[in-house]
Scaffold this motif. Structure first.
Motif, short mmCIF file in Angstrom:
data_model
loop_
_atom_site.label_atom_id
_atom_site.label_comp_id
_atom_site.label_asym_id
_atom_site.label_seq_id
_atom_site.Cartn_x
_atom_site.Cartn_y
_atom_site.Cartn_z
N GLY A 1 0.79 -1.22 0.00
CA GLY A 1 0.00 0.00 0.00
C GLY A 1 0.82 1.27 0.00
N SER A 2 2.09 1.20 -0.39
CA SER A 2 2.92 2.41 -0.39
C SER A 2 3.49 2.66 -1.79
N GLY B 1 -3.25 0.29 -2.10
CA GLY B 1 -3.66 0.62 -0.74
C GLY B 1 -4.04 2.09 -0.61
N GLN B 2 -3.29 2.80 0.24
CA GLN B 2 -3.56 4.22 0.47
C GLN B 2 -2.90 5.09 -0.60
N SER B 3 -2.10 4.49 -1.47
CA SER B 3 -1.35 5.30 -2.45
C SER B 3 -1.77 4.93 -3.87
N GLN B 4 -3.07 4.89 -4.10
CA GLN B 4 -3.53 4.42 -5.40
C GLN B 4 -3.12 5.37 -6.51
#
Lengths: 292, 298
Positions: free
Chosen positions: A152-153, A234-237
């Motif tokens: 997710g990074s 994840g949080q870095s789409q």
């Protein structure tokens, strides 16, 4: 593509020529249609799409859909617009392309000018990695990224794109350097020049055309990737995943004009690269890797 | 003196090692992330993994289950329809456009980029554009009705039996220009003298192309086939953006099947087995081609 027009020996009559032009123009319209639709409808208020004709020019021109797509549209649960995802994509694509290109150039140099027993097998194995369906690595990659703390990074995505991009950059540089006279490299070696000196002084100065090809290819592939972004973002789409979330969102009214503006935003970087350097790309690609 | 004699020795040895050192990160990455991961997935396809990887082997159980699933058969049949139409249509359009563009066309410099630009776009963008263009409510059907052709119908994207063809349309739009470029490069590589000689012998344009030019394009045909076939097997993004696999399961392909069974249906073993079958399909196409290419080039 050969820049010079070739003197085709076929003589075509008037009717045949007209037919040829008509076919070519009809296909040009076919290729332009989706872009026309995206552009025109991204500049309309929503009511003109739902109650009007998709093929018509806007009656009330507006940039509001673009503003919304960029900074306020609902992506997933957050009304952030596509801006943060655009930034994610940039942060991912620039280092990934840089690293992959440098490694590809060095690999290509080793595999053509510093060969050793087994170099052909290594190249073959690397080449095959360009074509694997990525489904075959999704499960272990998810596990490994989790263990490395990279799930997710952005660094995780950079790693993934580097690993699966090296095959292509190595292929391009290897085929390009293979055509470069090895005698020059030998002569430099005899004069006492070392590995890196020869690379920087002799190989790098002639690598412009193939670097254009490699950079465009990797930039387009990595910017346009969806599978890895959706699986490990994840949080870095990245941008493609955000655009898909925007378009597929099932809540509220479908804001087609915002979707179209978002689609053009997602396409813009690769289109700009293509418009600026596409000619060199096709020329280099045809010279380097596809035999015709 | 002694030092001077030994130094080149050390340097020579270093020089021998540097190339291998430079190559080693890439080779290590490849061994782990490609071939190691493939081995891992193959292993999982023989295991009883469900939501998370498990290491208990169950033999060919997953493969047996996979081939017993109607969803998998749907995906395979869809891939057959999609791949064959996609390859044939792209090749036909690419060939015709390349031959026509090669007739000293005025404006070739304008047309070529128009044919090629779709290749720069993401399949998600292509899918989004075509999704709304082919949408009966706001797309072409609606436009035709507004222009007075009220009986016009084009609702394939909502029709279970026709939806797979909308995927073909969008995919052909995206890649046929690239195939054109490959054929055009091939055509420009043909020696003009051969064509002139044939024409002096009285061959018509049609037979000139059929008997001489097209056979000479064999390598371009082969490259186009290999590239299109492997793209077809890998197709995933376009389905997600255009139809989401629907309506129902009407446009599921192996790639979307693998994703949903592995990550949303908690059947990782079956998902892994489907990925292995995808890999074997592509390997069967690519390996002979790459082998021949490498042998020829070196």
């Amino acid at each position: 593509m050969a820049p010079a027009q070739q003197d085709t020996a076929v003589h075509t009559g008037r009717i045949a020529r007209t037919f040829i032009y008509v076919v070519l123009l009809v296909f040009a319209l076919f290729y332009l249609l989706p872009f026309f639709v995206m552009l025109v409808n991204s500049l309309k208020p929503l009511s003109e799409i739902t109650d009007g004709n998709m093929m018509a020019l806007p009656r009330a021109w507006t940039l509001e859909p673009w503003r919304q797509a960029w900074s306020s549209a609902q992506i997933g649960v957050q009304p952030t617009g596509l801006k943060p995802y655009f930034v994610n994509s940039l942060l991912m694509v620039v280092p990934a392309v840089a690293i992959t290109t440098v490694l590809g150039a060095l690999n290509g140099y080793v595999l053509t000018k510093w060969t050793f027993p087994g170099h052909r097998i290594i190249f073959g194995l690397l080449l095959f990695t360009c074509f694997i369906p990525f489904q075959i690595v999704l499960i272990p990659m998810a596990t490994v990224l989790g263990k490395l703390g990279l799930a997710g990074s952005i660094p995780g995505l950079i790693l993934v794109h580097c690993v699966y991009g090296i095959g292509f950059s190595t292929l391009y540089y290897r085929n390009y350097y293979a055509a470069f006279p090895t005698e020059l490299v030998r002569a430099a070696m005899i004069d006492g020049a070392g590995f890196f000196r020869i690379f920087f002084r002799i190989m790098l100065p002639v690598s412009g055309p193939i670097t254009v090809v490699s950079v465009i290819w990797l930039f387009t592939n990595i910017w346009n990737d969806f599978l890895f972004g959706a699986s490990f973002g994840g949080q870095s789409q990245p941008m493609t995943v955000a655009l898909n979330n925007l378009v597929q969102s099932s809540t509220g009214v479908k804001e087609y004009n915002v979707h179209f503006a978002g689609a053009i935003l997602a396409a813009l970087p690769t289109l700009v690269v293509y418009i600026v350097a596409g000619r060199y790309f096709v020329r280099g690609l045809m010279a380097g890797s596809v035999k015709g | 003196m002694a030092q001077a004699a030994r130094e080149p020795d050390f340097r020579t040895r270093l020089q021998e090692w540097i190339p291998k050192l430079v190559l080693s990160p890439s080779v290590a990455a490849m061994v782990v992330f490609v071939y190691g991961f493939i081995a891992f997935t193959v292993y999982l396809s023989f295991s009883d993994s469900r939501m998370l990887p498990s290491y208990d082997l169950v033999g060919f159980g997953n493969y047996a289950k996979l081939w017993g699933l109607s969803a998998w058969w749907t995906a395979i049949v869809n891939l057959g329809i999609f791949a064959s139409l996609y390859i044939v249509t792209c090749t036909a359009i690419g060939l015709v456009l390349a031959i026509f563009l090669d007739q000293k066309i005025r404006g070739e410099g304008m047309l070529r980029p128009i044919y090629l630009y779709p290749m720069a776009l993401s399949f998600i963008v292509t899918g989004t554009a075509w999704k709304w263009i082919m949408d009966p409510g706001i797309g072409i059907e609606n436009s035709m009705h507004l222009w007075g052709w009220t009986s016009f119908e084009f609702d394939w994207i909502k029709d279970r039996n026709m939806a797979i063809y909308t995927v073909v349309i969008a995919a052909v739009w995206q890649t046929s220009g690239f195939v054109m470029a490959m054929f055009l490069a091939g055509l420009r590589g043909i020696d003009n003298e051969i064509l002139k000689a044939a024409q002096i012998d009285g061959a018509s344009s049609w037979s000139l192309y059929r008997r001489i030019v097209i056979p000479l394009l064999r390598p371009a045909f082969l490259s186009a086939f290999v590239i299109l076939a492997h793209l077809a097997v890998k197709s995933y993004d376009l389905i997600v953006a255009l139809t989401g696999g629907g309506p129902g399961r009407a446009t599921e392909l192996p790639a979307t099947f693998m994703y949903s069974y592995t990550f949303t249906r908690n059947s990782m073993g079956i998902g892994a087995a489907s990925a292995v079958i995808m890999l074997m399909t592509i390997a069967a196409i690519m390996t002979p081609y790459l082998y021949a290419e490498l042998k020829e080039k070196t």
